[in-house]
Write a protein that holds these residues in place. Structure first.
Motif, PDB file in Angstrom:
ATOM      1  N   SER A   1       0.832  -1.199   0.000  1.00  0.00           N
ATOM      2  CA  SER A   1       0.000   0.000   0.000  1.00  0.00           C
ATOM      3  C   SER A   1       0.866   1.248   0.000  1.00  0.00           C
ATOM      4  O   SER A   1       1.967   1.259   0.560  1.00  0.00           O
ATOM      5  N   ARG A   2       0.357   2.308  -0.599  1.00  0.00           N
ATOM      6  CA  ARG A   2       1.131   3.537  -0.739  1.00  0.00           C
ATOM      7  C   ARG A   2       1.396   4.178   0.623  1.00  0.00           C
ATOM      8  O   ARG A   2       0.517   4.252   1.484  1.00  0.00           O
ATOM      9  N   ALA A   3       2.627   4.626   0.800  1.00  0.00           N
ATOM     10  CA  ALA A   3       3.033   5.319   2.030  1.00  0.00           C
ATOM     11  C   ALA A   3       4.035   6.401   1.652  1.00  0.00           C
ATOM     12  O   ALA A   3       4.616   6.391   0.570  1.00  0.00           O
ATOM     13  N   PHE A   4       4.255   7.340   2.574  1.00  0.00           N
ATOM     14  CA  PHE A   4       5.242   8.398   2.364  1.00  0.00           C
ATOM     15  C   PHE A   4       6.531   8.029   3.104  1.00  0.00           C
ATOM     16  O   PHE A   4       6.489   7.684   4.287  1.00  0.00           O
ATOM     17  N   PRO A   5       7.680   8.099   2.444  1.00  0.00           N
ATOM     18  CA  PRO A   5       8.924   7.599   3.042  1.00  0.00           C
ATOM     19  C   PRO A   5       9.694   8.607   3.887  1.00  0.00           C
ATOM     20  O   PRO A   5      10.643   8.229   4.574  1.00  0.00           O
ATOM     21  N   ALA A   6       9.335   9.904   3.802  1.00  0.00           N
ATOM     22  CA  ALA A   6      10.075  10.943   4.546  1.00  0.00           C
ATOM     23  C   ALA A   6      11.571  10.817   4.245  1.00  0.00           C
ATOM     24  O   ALA A   6      11.959  10.545   3.108  1.00  0.00           O
ATOM     25  N   SER A   7      12.414  10.970   5.282  1.00  0.00           N
ATOM     26  CA  SER A   7      13.868  11.019   5.049  1.00  0.00           C
ATOM     27  C   SER A   7      14.501   9.671   4.747  1.00  0.00           C
ATOM     28  O   SER A   7      15.691   9.619   4.415  1.00  0.00           O
ATOM     29  N   THR A   8      13.736   8.572   4.837  1.00  0.00           N
ATOM     30  CA  THR A   8      14.312   7.312   4.371  1.00  0.00           C
ATOM     31  C   THR A   8      14.582   7.376   2.868  1.00  0.00           C
ATOM     32  O   THR A   8      15.322   6.554   2.327  1.00  0.00           O
ATOM     33  N   THR A   9      14.001   8.371   2.207  1.00  0.00           N
ATOM     34  CA  THR A   9      14.308   8.667   0.797  1.00  0.00           C
ATOM     35  C   THR A   9      15.807   8.747   0.571  1.00  0.00           C
ATOM     36  O   THR A   9      16.313   8.414  -0.517  1.00  0.00           O
ATOM     37  N   LYS A  10      16.525   9.207   1.580  1.00  0.00           N
ATOM     38  CA  LYS A  10      17.965   9.453   1.424  1.00  0.00           C
ATOM     39  C   LYS A  10      18.765   8.183   1.168  1.00  0.00           C
ATOM     40  O   LYS A  10      19.931   8.262   0.751  1.00  0.00           O
ATOM     41  N   VAL A  11      18.147   7.009   1.391  1.00  0.00           N
ATOM     42  CA  VAL A  11      18.812   5.768   0.985  1.00  0.00           C
ATOM     43  C   VAL A  11      18.994   5.773  -0.532  1.00  0.00           C
ATOM     44  O   VAL A  11      20.074   5.454  -1.045  1.00  0.00           O
ATOM     45  N   MET A  12      17.947   6.146  -1.259  1.00  0.00           N
ATOM     46  CA  MET A  12      18.061   6.222  -2.715  1.00  0.00           C
ATOM     47  C   MET A  12      18.995   7.350  -3.132  1.00  0.00           C
ATOM     48  O   MET A  12      19.790   7.197  -4.067  1.00  0.00           O
ATOM     49  N   THR A  13      18.926   8.480  -2.447  1.00  0.00           N
ATOM     50  CA  THR A  13      19.820   9.595  -2.756  1.00  0.00           C
ATOM     51  C   THR A  13      21.275   9.154  -2.641  1.00  0.00           C
ATOM     52  O   THR A  13      22.112   9.451  -3.504  1.00  0.00           O
ATOM     53  N   ALA A  14      21.581   8.422  -1.572  1.00  0.00           N
ATOM     54  CA  ALA A  14      22.952   7.956  -1.347  1.00  0.00           C
ATOM     55  C   ALA A  14      23.395   6.997  -2.439  1.00  0.00           C
ATOM     56  O   ALA A  14      24.514   7.100  -2.965  1.00  0.00           O
ATOM     57  N   ILE A  15      22.534   6.043  -2.805  1.00  0.00           N
ATOM     58  CA  ILE A  15      22.903   5.040  -3.805  1.00  0.00           C
ATOM     59  C   ILE A  15      23.130   5.678  -5.170  1.00  0.00           C
ATOM     60  O   ILE A  15      24.100   5.369  -5.879  1.00  0.00           O
ATOM     61  N   VAL A  16      22.252   6.597  -5.562  1.00  0.00           N
ATOM     62  CA  VAL A  16      22.421   7.251  -6.859  1.00  0.00           C
ATOM     63  C   VAL A  16      23.721   8.050  -6.886  1.00  0.00           C
ATOM     64  O   VAL A  16      24.453   8.050  -7.887  1.00  0.00           O
ATOM     65  N   ALA A  17      24.027   8.734  -5.787  1.00  0.00           N
ATOM     66  CA  ALA A  17      25.282   9.490  -5.724  1.00  0.00           C
ATOM     67  C   ALA A  17      26.486   8.556  -5.786  1.00  0.00           C
ATOM     68  O   ALA A  17      27.434   8.784  -6.549  1.00  0.00           O
ATOM     69  N   LEU A  18      26.450   7.480  -5.008  1.00  0.00           N
ATOM     70  CA  LEU A  18      27.581   6.554  -4.968  1.00  0.00           C
ATOM     71  C   LEU A  18      27.832   5.894  -6.324  1.00  0.00           C
ATOM     72  O   LEU A  18      28.981   5.624  -6.688  1.00  0.00           O
TER      73      LEU A  18
ATOM     74  N   ASN B   1       5.057  15.287   9.114  1.00  0.00           N
ATOM     75  CA  ASN B   1       3.698  15.241   9.643  1.00  0.00           C
ATOM     76  C   ASN B   1       2.817  14.304   8.835  1.00  0.00           C
ATOM     77  O   ASN B   1       1.890  13.688   9.365  1.00  0.00           O
ATOM     78  N   TYR B   2       3.089  14.199   7.539  1.00  0.00           N
ATOM     79  CA  TYR B   2       2.287  13.332   6.683  1.00  0.00           C
ATOM     80  C   TYR B   2       2.759  11.875   6.738  1.00  0.00           C
ATOM     81  O   TYR B   2       1.954  10.951   6.712  1.00  0.00           O
ATOM     82  N   ALA B   3       4.051  11.669   6.797  1.00  0.00           N
ATOM     83  CA  ALA B   3       4.613  10.310   6.785  1.00  0.00           C
ATOM     84  C   ALA B   3       4.584   9.663   8.151  1.00  0.00           C
ATOM     85  O   ALA B   3       4.576   8.430   8.263  1.00  0.00           O
ATOM     86  N   GLY B   4       4.563  10.482   9.223  1.00  0.00           N
ATOM     87  CA  GLY B   4       4.710   9.942  10.562  1.00  0.00           C
ATOM     88  C   GLY B   4       6.150   9.539  10.810  1.00  0.00           C
ATOM     89  O   GLY B   4       7.073   9.947  10.106  1.00  0.00           O
ATOM     90  N   TYR B   5       6.353   8.703  11.824  1.00  0.00           N
ATOM     91  CA  TYR B   5       7.699   8.200  12.122  1.00  0.00           C
ATOM     92  C   TYR B   5       7.992   7.008  11.223  1.00  0.00           C
ATOM     93  O   TYR B   5       7.171   6.089  11.088  1.00  0.00           O
ATOM     94  N   CYS B   6       9.163   7.014  10.607  1.00  0.00           N
ATOM     95  CA  CYS B   6       9.560   5.947   9.681  1.00  0.00           C
ATOM     96  C   CYS B   6      10.926   5.395  10.083  1.00  0.00           C
ATOM     97  O   CYS B   6      11.755   6.111  10.653  1.00  0.00           O
ATOM     98  N   LEU B   7      11.140   4.139   9.749  1.00  0.00           N
ATOM     99  CA  LEU B   7      12.441   3.515   9.998  1.00  0.00           C
ATOM    100  C   LEU B   7      12.644   2.385   9.004  1.00  0.00           C
ATOM    101  O   LEU B   7      11.777   1.544   8.804  1.00  0.00           O
ATOM    102  N   ILE B   8      13.814   2.408   8.361  1.00  0.00           N
ATOM    103  CA  ILE B   8      14.244   1.286   7.530  1.00  0.00           C
ATOM    104  C   ILE B   8      15.581   0.825   8.095  1.00  0.00           C
ATOM    105  O   ILE B   8      16.479   1.647   8.333  1.00  0.00           O
TER     106      ILE B   8
END
Length: 529
Positions: free
Chosen positions: A96-113, A294-301
């Motif tokens: 189901s669709r969810a908002f990832p908040a700052s866990t997005t930065k996993v993809m940011t890191a991989i694309v940069a690396l 506020n929209y994503a809530g607390y997230c953890l990967i």
């Protein structure tokens, strides 16, 4: 070398509804014969919204029901994945669709690396990477005109969750990929394009990125399953794995930070932060990334490794109004404890799955007694399926929900017994296929091994108009001394036998053309003897 004769003839016939049997349709409609895939068969429940890559079956939950081990957990979106195979041990609305908040930065890191050739390169930042952030933004603390290695910015991205670090890395990546003359206003959009391209490459088909740091946008979304797939991939990058496993990190002094900078990992499973009154350290944790809006809530990967088994947990959507920011760590520890206790590996042979299949080959000789049909086997010995005990026990008790997909792309004659003619996939979990070679059990000769010569005396006589009720007959002269004739029909690049030398009208029955009392329409008939 076998020899036979042919003549190419065309005529039209029409058959009444009583005899309206379909013409054989598995032969190729192009100039070259091609093997035909057996359609995917499944008795699984309604597929999820998770689209699938081309030629891959759609992601579908395991069609069994087990007791929810986490009924007391309020987290709305959960995926617990075994990293080696991608098997889901547990999921709650993982598609189901969810908002990832700052866990997005996993993809940011991989694309940069994957796009920056030298992460130790020192850069001098302009004003753009450090501007445009509100007072509540999570920042690494970069400043305009700061000279700093890109690697330090990566640590600031993953440990401090710096939005400024995400922007700086995105801009530097775009400069490297698209050139130094790239318009500054295009740097972030081009990087986001790279993020979405990577998501598509990984099969994250329910994910769409809009920002590089995870700040909220209604069109910036994902699923818990997709981010488990991302984390599984990211852990294979040694630099990424090292960074997220770091509890504390010191940045050397820079021209804008004479005292340097000190980072503590925002993931409490890895690091206790200064001022914490409670420890949430988990001894098997090898890294992760937090997030909150506020929209994503607390997230953890996060990811853990114990006894050479790596598990990945994705948790999205914990309310930041009704739950503590530490609740996600409590849940993560429960997930991992349960996962390691219930993880098991079971031989595939224990599921009683079909391992012998009948397939249709292409390019076979017209003299093949089975018309190119071939039995092929899949060797399941030594293969293991991994998952939770509850799910695997449930599937063993009712294996009808296992999806089976056959591919016969290599089933083209000539074929020798023992040749690989395709593959079979068994999907215990939609995202955890076991793929096995299909091996031929007999030889199949190719049509190219036969010499074709025209038979000038074979012809179709008395061709009546459609609907006339009159007969259409085949006539030919027998060669002196030849008492036995076999008649072959060549239709859509495939040969079929006729059970009669003389017929009225034709229809196709199990790959053999037979006589009919009324007419049918056929585009092209070639006759062989």
């Amino acid at each position: 070398m076998k020899r036979f004769f042919c003549i190419f003839l065309s005529f039209a016939m029409i058959i009444s509804a009583v005899f309206a049997l379909p013409m054989f349709s598995t032969a190729a409609s192009t100039d070259e014969p091609t093997a035909t895939d057996v359609p995917t068969a499944t008795i699984a429940p309604t597929p999820t919204s998770e689209p699938s890559a081309t030629d891959e079956p759609e992601a579908t939950p395991v069609p069994v029901t087990v007791e929810d081990a986490f009924a007391d957990v309020s987290t709305p979106y959960i995926a617990l994945m075994e990293a080696e195979t991608g098997a889901l041990l547990y999921q709650r609305d993982a598609y189901s669709r969810a908002f990832p908040a700052s866990t997005t930065k996993v993809m940011t890191a991989i694309v940069a690396l994957e796009n920056i050739k030298d992460m130790n390169r020192v850069v001098t930042l302009g004003w753009r990477p450090v501007s445009g952030f509100g007072p509540t933004s999570s920042l690494m603390g970069l400043r305009a005109n700061e000279t700093i290695p890109l690697m330090d910015i990566l640590y600031g991205l993953m440990m401090r969750s710096g939005n400024d670090a995400a922007k700086a890395l995105a801009m530097e990546t775009s400069y490297e990929v698209f050139g130094q003359d790239t318009e500054p206003s295009e740097l972030i959009p081009k990087f986001v394009d790279l993020m979405n391209q990577k998501a598509a490459e990984l099969g994250m088909n329910s994910t769409h990125f809009v920002t590089v740091d995870g700040r909220h946008d209604d069109n910036h979304y994902t699923t818990a399953y997709d981010f488990a797939v991302l984390m599984r991939y990211a852990l294979q990058n040694p630099v990424f794995a090292k960074v997220i496993a770091t509890a504390e990190y010191d940045v050397a002094p820079t021209n804008q930070h004479p005292q340097g900078m000190h980072f503590e990992n925002s993931n409490r499973l890895i690091s206790n932060k200064t001022g914490d009154n409670q420890s949430f350290l988990y001894q098997y944790c090898i890294g992760g990334k937090t997030g909150e809006t506020n929209y994503a809530g607390y997230c953890l990967i996060s990811a853990c490794r114990k006894d050479d088994i790596t598990l990945i947990a994705v948790q999205f959507g914990d309310s930041n109004n009704s739950t503590s920011k530490f609740y996600r760590y409590e849940v993560a520890k429960k997930l991992y404890d349960w996962g390691y206790e219930n993880y098991c590996a079971v031989p595939v042979t224990e599921f009683g799955l079909q391992s012998e299949f009948e397939i249709q080959t292409a390019g076979f000789s017209p003299f093949d007694s089975d018309y190119g049909k071939l039995k092929a086997t899949a060797d399941l010995s030594g293969l293991m399926i991994k998952g939770s005990k509850q799910y695997l026990d449930a599937i063993k008790s009712d294996p009808s929900g296992v999806i089976v997909k056959i591919n016969t792309d290599k089933a083209v004659a000539p074929i020798k017994a023992g040749d690989v003619v395709g593959s079979v996939e068994y999907l215990f979990y939609a995202q955890n296929p076991i793929k096995v070679d299909l091996v031929a059990m007999r030889d199949v000769a190719a049509s190219s091994e036969t010499t074709i010569e025209p038979h000038v005396t074979a012809f179709i006589s008395s061709t009546p108009p459609p609907g006339s009720g009159k007969n259409c007959n085949l006539s030919f002269q027998r060669t002196p001394g030849s008492d036995q004739y076999s008649v072959w029909v060549y239709y859509d690049h495939t040969l079929y036998t006729m059970n009669s030398i003389e017929w009225h009208y034709l229809y196709c029955d199990n790959g053999v053309f037979r006589a009919a009392a009324t007419a049918d329409t056929t585009s092209r008939i070639d006759l062989y003897r």
